[in-house]
Design an enzyme around this catalytic site. Sequence first.
Site, PDB file in Angstrom:
ATOM      1  CE1 TYR A  77      70.875  30.919  33.436  1.00 51.49           C
ATOM      2  CE2 TYR A  77      70.861  29.714  31.369  1.00 51.49           C
ATOM      3  CZ  TYR A  77      70.661  30.883  32.069  1.00 51.49           C
ATOM      4  OH  TYR A  77      70.239  32.020  31.424  1.00 51.49           O
TER       5      TYR A  77
ATOM      6  CE  LYS B 117      73.766  32.746  32.760  1.00 54.40           C
ATOM      7  NZ  LYS B 117      73.552  32.591  31.296  1.00 54.40           N
TER       8      LYS B 117
END
Length: 295
Positions: A134, A162
């Site tokens: 992320y 992400k």
Amino acid sequence: MNFSGSICALATPFGVDDALDLDAFARLIEHQIRGGTQALVVAGSTGEAHALAADEFDRLLAFAIERVAGRVPVLAGTGTANTHKTIAATRRARALGADAALVVTPYYVRPTQEGLRRHYLEVAEHGDLPIVLYNVPGRTGCDMLPATVAALAPHPRIVGIKEAVGDVDRVKALLALARDDFSVISGDDPTALRSLALGAAGVISVANNVVPALFRRLCDAARAGRADEAADLDRRLQPLFDALGVESNPIPVKFGLSAIGIGTPRLRLPLSELSQPHRGRLRELVLNLQDAAVA
């Protein structure tokens, strides 16, 4: 393990006594399932992970896993500013039954790219769960570059990223790394459609909390190549995306959830409730979009 489609970064409801409001959390989970959300993130940044005690993290995640009962995958937010603590949190999530971990880049300490590479390899080797990287430099103070992601993507336990940097060149560079076992997922609602059109597998969304059905329709249309339908849905959702960005996430989205009867707008300090001038507009947007989802 492959994550794709419409994924919600769940908010964490708190009651007037500042305790976890698990009744509201149950309603939020069911709201997501009914709306077609395809995976859920528990205790990420939208879930105020920084404000949760260790036992609250355990209760929240265990509750979500029991409530979801296998209907969709559950990812646990386990990233911290320290590698050993991140490994411990990831192992705990595994013990509680999470399907994967969403691991944010270490915040505040500003690691180098080599430090990021070694951090994630350690978590992948010893955390006992598939992990989704992320990258959100606006919150963490460090930016994991595509070359570092390329060095990490071959690891069998690293299953995706992400990416909250919505820049076209960044998204294209990451999509060059995508495989059946490594997904590129947008983490930026306002540019999500652009990322999906370029080939991103899905979106981990904040707005999804309040409009899961519309967000699922957006993802489905974009991924199926129905460009006009996707563009129309994106135009309808952009005012909401803007309104959810007027103050730090998750301040606005918790107010938006309260407007549809899910929890209170309460946050834990140093976050405070949405400023009064923004409330009427956000309430109107959320309620109108609920009607649109039913129509």
